[in-house]
Design a protein around this motif. Structure first.
Motif, PDB file in Angstrom:
ATOM      1  N   VAL A   1      11.999   2.390   7.341  1.00  0.00           N
ATOM      2  CA  VAL A   1      13.039   2.770   8.513  1.00  0.00           C
ATOM      3  C   VAL A   1      12.865   2.888   9.656  1.00  0.00           C
ATOM      4  N   ASP A   2      11.433   2.836  10.153  1.00  0.00           N
ATOM      5  CA  ASP A   2      11.069   3.547  11.429  1.00  0.00           C
ATOM      6  C   ASP A   2       9.235   3.718  11.355  1.00  0.00           C
ATOM      7  N   LEU A   3       8.868   2.414  12.146  1.00  0.00           N
ATOM      8  CA  LEU A   3       7.316   2.920  12.825  1.00  0.00           C
ATOM      9  C   LEU A   3       6.826   3.407  13.962  1.00  0.00           C
ATOM     10  N   PHE A   4       5.975   3.873  14.335  1.00  0.00           N
ATOM     11  CA  PHE A   4       5.485   4.481  15.704  1.00  0.00           C
ATOM     12  C   PHE A   4       4.602   4.286  15.610  1.00  0.00           C
ATOM     13  N   GLU A   5       4.298   3.011  16.877  1.00  0.00           N
ATOM     14  CA  GLU A   5       2.687   2.860  16.672  1.00  0.00           C
ATOM     15  C   GLU A   5       2.138   3.353  17.790  1.00  0.00           C
ATOM     16  N   ARG A   6       1.464   4.129  18.513  1.00  0.00           N
ATOM     17  CA  ARG A   6       1.373   5.564  19.429  1.00  0.00           C
ATOM     18  C   ARG A   6       1.379   4.553  21.175  1.00  0.00           C
ATOM     19  N   SER A   7      -0.028   3.469  20.530  1.00  0.00           N
ATOM     20  CA  SER A   7      -0.541   2.908  21.888  1.00  0.00           C
ATOM     21  C   SER A   7       0.259   1.875  21.890  1.00  0.00           C
ATOM     22  N   SER A   8       1.453   1.208  21.585  1.00  0.00           N
ATOM     23  CA  SER A   8       2.081   0.536  22.742  1.00  0.00           C
ATOM     24  C   SER A   8       3.268   1.060  23.156  1.00  0.00           C
ATOM     25  N   GLY A   9       3.787   2.382  21.576  1.00  0.00           N
ATOM     26  CA  GLY A   9       5.319   2.828  22.351  1.00  0.00           C
ATOM     27  C   GLY A   9       6.366   1.673  21.850  1.00  0.00           C
ATOM     28  N   LYS A  10       5.919   1.106  20.719  1.00  0.00           N
ATOM     29  CA  LYS A  10       6.704   0.369  20.204  1.00  0.00           C
ATOM     30  C   LYS A  10       7.421   0.859  18.959  1.00  0.00           C
ATOM     31  N   HIS A  11       8.501   0.497  18.079  1.00  0.00           N
ATOM     32  CA  HIS A  11       9.126   0.781  17.146  1.00  0.00           C
ATOM     33  C   HIS A  11       9.006  -0.217  16.377  1.00  0.00           C
ATOM     34  N   SER A  12       9.114  -0.147  15.419  1.00  0.00           N
ATOM     35  CA  SER A  12      10.075  -1.238  13.984  1.00  0.00           C
ATOM     36  C   SER A  12      10.390  -0.773  12.809  1.00  0.00           C
ATOM     37  N   LYS A  13      11.078  -1.634  12.087  1.00  0.00           N
ATOM     38  CA  LYS A  13      10.908  -1.340  10.998  1.00  0.00           C
ATOM     39  C   LYS A  13      11.562  -2.628   9.677  1.00  0.00           C
ATOM     40  N   GLY A  14      11.269  -2.632   8.715  1.00  0.00           N
ATOM     41  CA  GLY A  14      12.252  -3.797   7.619  1.00  0.00           C
ATOM     42  C   GLY A  14      10.673  -3.325   6.767  1.00  0.00           C
ATOM     43  N   LYS A  15       9.144  -3.291   6.727  1.00  0.00           N
ATOM     44  CA  LYS A  15       8.140  -3.729   5.742  1.00  0.00           C
ATOM     45  C   LYS A  15       8.752  -2.655   4.099  1.00  0.00           C
ATOM     46  N   ARG A  16       8.660  -4.332   3.151  1.00  0.00           N
ATOM     47  CA  ARG A  16       9.255  -3.095   1.946  1.00  0.00           C
ATOM     48  C   ARG A  16       7.849  -3.105   0.746  1.00  0.00           C
ATOM     49  N   LEU A  17       7.847  -2.064   0.036  1.00  0.00           N
ATOM     50  CA  LEU A  17       6.878  -2.388  -0.879  1.00  0.00           C
ATOM     51  C   LEU A  17       8.229  -1.907  -1.782  1.00  0.00           C
ATOM     52  N   GLU A  18       7.393  -2.710  -3.200  1.00  0.00           N
ATOM     53  CA  GLU A  18       7.076  -2.761  -4.201  1.00  0.00           C
ATOM     54  C   GLU A  18       6.790  -1.655  -5.376  1.00  0.00           C
ATOM     55  N   VAL A  19       7.603  -0.941  -5.536  1.00  0.00           N
ATOM     56  CA  VAL A  19       7.131   1.127  -6.271  1.00  0.00           C
ATOM     57  C   VAL A  19       6.219   0.172  -7.641  1.00  0.00           C
ATOM     58  N   GLU A  20       6.436  -0.724  -8.132  1.00  0.00           N
ATOM     59  CA  GLU A  20       5.782  -1.432  -9.532  1.00  0.00           C
ATOM     60  C   GLU A  20       4.110  -1.035  -9.299  1.00  0.00           C
ATOM     61  N   GLN A  21       3.950  -2.337  -8.293  1.00  0.00           N
ATOM     62  CA  GLN A  21       2.952  -2.548  -7.582  1.00  0.00           C
ATOM     63  C   GLN A  21       2.005  -1.321  -6.950  1.00  0.00           C
ATOM     64  N   TYR A  22       2.586  -0.559  -6.968  1.00  0.00           N
ATOM     65  CA  TYR A  22       1.070   0.945  -6.236  1.00  0.00           C
ATOM     66  C   TYR A  22       1.653   1.684  -7.422  1.00  0.00           C
ATOM     67  N   PRO A  23       1.209   1.928  -8.730  1.00  0.00           N
ATOM     68  CA  PRO A  23       1.634   2.769  -9.708  1.00  0.00           C
ATOM     69  C   PRO A  23       0.883   4.629  -9.780  1.00  0.00           C
ATOM     70  N   THR A  24      -0.006   4.454  -8.944  1.00  0.00           N
ATOM     71  CA  THR A  24      -0.858   5.714  -8.393  1.00  0.00           C
ATOM     72  C   THR A  24      -0.288   6.889  -8.204  1.00  0.00           C
ATOM     73  N   TYR A  25      -0.105   6.015  -6.890  1.00  0.00           N
ATOM     74  CA  TYR A  25       0.433   6.318  -5.637  1.00  0.00           C
ATOM     75  C   TYR A  25       1.882   6.630  -5.780  1.00  0.00           C
ATOM     76  N   PHE A  26       2.616   6.168  -6.145  1.00  0.00           N
ATOM     77  CA  PHE A  26       4.436   6.653  -6.204  1.00  0.00           C
ATOM     78  C   PHE A  26       4.255   7.948  -7.729  1.00  0.00           C
ATOM     79  N   ARG A  27       3.270   7.391  -8.760  1.00  0.00           N
ATOM     80  CA  ARG A  27       3.424   8.753  -9.434  1.00  0.00           C
ATOM     81  C   ARG A  27       3.354  10.057  -9.047  1.00  0.00           C
TER      82      ARG A  27
END
Length: 282
Positions: free
Chosen positions: A115-141
């Motif tokens: 919902v919000d990504l801040f990159e310090r070097s540029s001072g820019k904000h962005s959003k929108g990237k999506r990650l499918e939970v089923e593709q990363y089972p260990t992390y989401f567990r």
């Protein structure tokens, strides 16, 4: 009071001491110590003292940031978008990391969306990237069992190596420190802190605690935002009801005992009676 809480006070025999203030005074004294009093840090003990001062500096900076964020109007009153921006920018500065972002679970917990990504070097904000939970089972567990996920070497750590090919390596991320956001005991998202320099970063214990506190603050922002939205909806509903009630159509409200509790002006005009003649009557 829990360790790491925003209101950081130490109880002594007679009084309560404001710990951040004490730390600030210690650091001030060290900064202005005469050169003749500066010790040779070649010995192990002196290097340990030098490390302690560094930890004190970090701790004071972290606590000052938490207190500063807590009193921000956008945070305390739940202005979600502005509050999140304030939090992730401040955290990026305090920890000295390039990328800080907030991700929230959607689609019944099947998708994690930025919902919000801040990159310090540029001072820019962005959003929108999506990650499918089923593709990363260990992390989401781990999100369901951990307060903070610490990955010094993100591409090799078992908790985050699932992201290596699709996320970490393309973005040059070498270390991750993620605070799990919970509302009413339920995982709703994660605050990600991503180190992008070539060398991996060893996260200090105070940094891990700080990120946990930041995640808790984001959870409170979400709660405050929900309350504020509910209040706005209630005010809007009340306004709409008021407009309807005072429309051209005669209307009255009758209680259980058949007595008139309220009526609009159109009703009084229609029956030719005054308010005192109608209210409380059957």
């Amino acid at each position: 009071m829990e360790a790491g809480a925003v209101d950081c006070l130490v109880k002594t025999e007679r009084t309560l001491v404001d710990l951040p203030l004490v730390v600030e005074r210690i650091i001030h004294e060290v900064d202005y110590m005469p050169e003749s009093r500066v010790v040779d840090t070649s010995s192990a003990d002196d290097k340990g003292r030098q490390l302690d001062i560094s930890q004190l500096r970090r701790f004071y900076k972290q606590q000052s940031a938490l207190v500063g964020l807590a009193v921000e109007k956008v945070v305390s009153e739940g202005y979600f978008r502005d509050a999140v921006r304030e939090v992730i920018e401040t955290t990026s500065e305090v920890l000295g990391v390039e990328r800080v972002s907030l991700w929230l679970l959607h689609n019944d917990g099947k998708v994690l969306r930025c919902v919000d990504l801040f990159e310090r070097s540029s001072g820019k904000h962005s959003k929108g990237k999506r990650l499918e939970v089923e593709q990363y089972p260990t992390y989401f567990r781990l999100l369901n069992t951990e307060r903070v996920i610490t990955a010094h070497d993100a591409c090799a750590d078992t908790s985050t190596k699932e992201f290596a090919d699709s996320y970490l390596q393309p973005l040059g991320i070498t270390s991750m420190l993620d605070g799990v956001v919970r509302v009413s005991g339920k995982v709703v998202g994660v605050v990600c802190h991503e180190h992008v320099k070539k060398e991996s970063r060893i996260w200090a214990s105070d940094e891990v605690t700080f990120v946990g506190n930041i995640a808790d603050m984001v959870a409170q922002i979400i709660v405050n935002s929900r309350y504020r939205q509910a209040e706005e909806q209630l005010r809007e509903s009340h306004s709409n009801l008021k407009q309807i009630f005072h429309a051209a159509v005669p209307m009255r409200v009758v209680g259980r005992q058949g007595k008139v509790l309220m009526a609009n002006n159109t009703f009084y005009s229609y029956i030719g009676l005054t308010k005192s003649q109608v209210l409380g009557k059957k």
